[in-house]
Design a protein around this motif. Structure first.
Motif, mmCIF file in Angstrom:
data_model
loop_
_atom_site.group_PDB
_atom_site.id
_atom_site.type_symbol
_atom_site.label_atom_id
_atom_site.label_comp_id
_atom_site.label_asym_id
_atom_site.label_seq_id
_atom_site.Cartn_x
_atom_site.Cartn_y
_atom_site.Cartn_z
ATOM 1 N N LEU A 79 1.004 -1.186 -0.121
ATOM 2 C CA LEU A 79 -0.180 0.252 0.116
ATOM 3 C C LEU A 79 0.445 1.132 0.101
ATOM 4 O O LEU A 79 0.187 2.115 -0.641
ATOM 5 C CB LEU A 79 -0.913 0.356 1.285
ATOM 6 N N ILE A 80 1.803 1.310 0.501
ATOM 7 C CA ILE A 80 3.012 2.228 0.093
ATOM 8 C C ILE A 80 3.159 2.513 -0.195
ATOM 9 O O ILE A 80 2.858 3.490 -0.680
ATOM 10 C CB ILE A 80 3.840 2.069 1.652
ATOM 11 N N ALA A 81 3.833 1.499 -1.565
ATOM 12 C CA ALA A 81 4.482 1.626 -2.469
ATOM 13 C C ALA A 81 3.577 2.513 -3.205
ATOM 14 O O ALA A 81 3.810 3.332 -4.329
ATOM 15 C CB ALA A 81 4.942 0.346 -2.916
ATOM 16 N N THR A 82 1.926 1.574 -3.561
ATOM 17 C CA THR A 82 1.852 1.641 -4.498
ATOM 18 C C THR A 82 1.243 3.398 -4.461
ATOM 19 O O THR A 82 0.796 4.151 -5.237
ATOM 20 C CB THR A 82 0.440 1.087 -5.204
ATOM 21 N N THR A 83 0.820 3.822 -3.296
ATOM 22 C CA THR A 83 0.335 5.006 -3.041
ATOM 23 C C THR A 83 1.405 5.812 -3.288
ATOM 24 O O THR A 83 0.410 7.045 -4.303
ATOM 25 C CB THR A 83 -0.175 5.309 -1.080
ATOM 26 N N LEU A 84 2.217 5.926 -2.916
ATOM 27 C CA LEU A 84 3.498 6.958 -3.084
ATOM 28 C C LEU A 84 3.679 7.245 -5.175
ATOM 29 O O LEU A 84 3.445 7.854 -4.984
ATOM 30 C CB LEU A 84 4.978 7.115 -2.667
ATOM 31 N N ALA A 85 3.904 5.977 -5.154
ATOM 32 C CA ALA A 85 3.539 6.425 -7.324
ATOM 33 C C ALA A 85 2.892 6.505 -7.514
ATOM 34 O O ALA A 85 2.849 7.413 -8.775
ATOM 35 C CB ALA A 85 3.780 4.775 -7.632
ATOM 36 N N GLU A 86 1.346 6.658 -7.013
ATOM 37 C CA GLU A 86 0.155 7.032 -8.045
ATOM 38 C C GLU A 86 0.264 8.682 -7.658
ATOM 39 O O GLU A 86 -0.301 9.164 -8.369
ATOM 40 C CB GLU A 86 -1.404 5.696 -7.175
ATOM 41 N N GLN A 87 0.602 8.858 -6.126
ATOM 42 C CA GLN A 87 0.342 10.266 -6.252
ATOM 43 C C GLN A 87 1.110 10.978 -6.472
ATOM 44 O O GLN A 87 1.104 12.058 -7.324
ATOM 45 C CB GLN A 87 0.274 10.431 -4.118
ATOM 46 N N ARG A 88 2.522 10.217 -6.981
ATOM 47 C CA ARG A 88 3.847 11.067 -7.520
ATOM 48 C C ARG A 88 3.096 11.663 -8.769
ATOM 49 O O ARG A 88 3.294 12.693 -9.736
ATOM 50 C CB ARG A 88 5.171 10.258 -7.551
ATOM 51 N N ARG A 89 2.507 10.403 -9.880
ATOM 52 C CA ARG A 89 2.105 10.552 -11.194
ATOM 53 C C ARG A 89 1.181 11.432 -11.405
ATOM 54 O O ARG A 89 0.921 12.284 -12.090
ATOM 55 C CB ARG A 89 1.726 9.284 -11.201
ATOM 56 N N ALA A 90 0.248 10.969 -10.281
ATOM 57 C CA ALA A 90 -0.554 12.394 -10.149
ATOM 58 C C ALA A 90 -0.583 14.329 -10.059
ATOM 59 O O ALA A 90 -0.782 14.732 -10.611
ATOM 60 C CB ALA A 90 -1.731 12.455 -8.620
ATOM 61 N N LYS A 91 0.747 14.240 -9.072
ATOM 62 C CA LYS A 91 1.389 15.299 -9.066
ATOM 63 C C LYS A 91 2.188 15.396 -10.427
ATOM 64 O O LYS A 91 2.597 16.781 -10.433
ATOM 65 C CB LYS A 91 2.153 15.677 -8.282
ATOM 66 N N GLY A 92 2.416 14.695 -10.970
ATOM 67 C CA GLY A 92 2.911 14.936 -12.476
ATOM 68 C C GLY A 92 4.439 15.046 -12.690
ATOM 69 O O GLY A 92 5.176 15.075 -13.099
ATOM 70 N N ILE A 93 5.335 14.466 -11.648
ATOM 71 C CA ILE A 93 6.712 14.259 -10.872
ATOM 72 C C ILE A 93 6.720 12.946 -11.561
ATOM 73 O O ILE A 93 6.954 11.364 -10.758
ATOM 74 C CB ILE A 93 6.425 15.244 -9.417
ATOM 75 N N SER A 94 7.761 13.152 -12.422
ATOM 76 C CA SER A 94 8.904 11.694 -12.029
ATOM 77 C C SER A 94 9.626 11.607 -11.441
ATOM 78 O O SER A 94 10.040 11.817 -10.476
ATOM 79 C CB SER A 94 9.787 11.895 -13.837
ATOM 80 N N GLN A 95 9.920 9.882 -11.383
ATOM 81 C CA GLN A 95 10.715 9.051 -10.691
ATOM 82 C C GLN A 95 11.841 10.316 -10.568
ATOM 83 O O GLN A 95 12.708 10.101 -9.418
ATOM 84 C CB GLN A 95 10.759 7.616 -10.991
ATOM 85 N N ALA A 111 7.029 15.814 -0.825
ATOM 86 C CA ALA A 111 7.398 16.844 -1.959
ATOM 87 C C ALA A 111 6.603 16.312 -3.235
ATOM 88 O O ALA A 111 6.205 17.379 -3.665
ATOM 89 C CB ALA A 111 8.822 15.532 -2.013
ATOM 90 N N ILE A 112 5.596 14.836 -2.797
ATOM 91 C CA ILE A 112 4.682 14.680 -3.159
ATOM 92 C C ILE A 112 2.850 15.220 -3.432
ATOM 93 O O ILE A 112 2.232 15.388 -3.067
ATOM 94 C CB ILE A 112 4.461 13.250 -4.060
ATOM 95 N N GLU A 113 3.221 16.114 -1.998
ATOM 96 C CA GLU A 113 1.853 15.938 -1.620
ATOM 97 C C GLU A 113 0.698 15.287 -0.872
ATOM 98 O O GLU A 113 -0.050 15.453 -1.535
ATOM 99 C CB GLU A 113 1.550 17.753 -2.281
ATOM 100 N N LEU A 114 1.677 14.239 -0.031
ATOM 101 C CA LEU A 114 0.797 13.508 0.234
ATOM 102 C C LEU A 114 0.306 13.324 1.764
ATOM 103 O O LEU A 114 1.564 13.937 2.548
ATOM 104 C CB LEU A 114 1.319 12.264 -0.120
ATOM 105 N N ASP A 115 -0.949 13.043 2.233
ATOM 106 C CA ASP A 115 -1.754 13.211 3.209
ATOM 107 C C ASP A 115 -1.076 12.235 4.115
ATOM 108 O O ASP A 115 -1.713 11.346 3.766
ATOM 109 C CB ASP A 115 -3.135 13.060 3.183
ATOM 110 N N ILE A 116 -0.220 12.429 4.937
ATOM 111 C CA ILE A 116 0.669 11.018 5.842
ATOM 112 C C ILE A 116 -0.541 10.603 6.536
ATOM 113 O O ILE A 116 -0.707 9.574 7.431
ATOM 114 C CB ILE A 116 2.225 11.410 6.461
#
Length: 80
Positions: free
Chosen positions: A12-28, A63-68
Motif C-alpha cells: 500500500l505504501i509503495a502504490t500510494t507513493l507511486a500513484e500520488q507522484r504520478r498524479a502530481k506530474g512528477i517523474s521518478q 515532496a508529492i503533497e501526500l496526506d501522511i
C-alpha cells in the motif's frame, strides 16, 4: 509472520507513493533529484524492492503533497 517488505501494508505504501507522484506530474527522476538520490532509489521503493523508512516516507510525502495521516489510517485497516 509475513516479511514486511512484501506485506500488504508495504504494498500500500509503495502504490500510494507511486500513484500520488504520478498524479502530481512528477517523474521518478525529478523526485529522486529533489531527494538527493538517483531515479532507481524511487523506482525500488515504488516497486516494493526497497522499504522506505519513516524519515524517507515523510520527505517523499512532503515532496508529492501526500496526506501522511490519511495513509496511516489506511495502513491501520490492513492486517499486520
Amino acid at each position: 509472520m509475513v516479511k514486511s517488505v512484501h506485506s500488504e501494508r508495504q504494498k500500500l505504501i509503495a502504490t500510494t507513493l507511486a500513484e500520488q507522484r504520478r498524479a502530481k506530474g512528477i517523474s521518478q527522476a525529478e523526485l529522486a533529484k529533489a531527494f538527493g538520490r538517483h531515479q532507481p532509489f524511487i523506482a525500488n521503493i515504488e516497486s516494493g524492492e526497497r522499504r522506505v523508512d519513516l524519515v524517507e516516507l515523510l520527505t517523499i510525502a512532503d515532496a508529492i503533497e501526500l496526506d501522511i495521516h490519511a495513509l496511516i489510517e489506511r495502513l491501520r485497516t490492513l492486517p499486520r
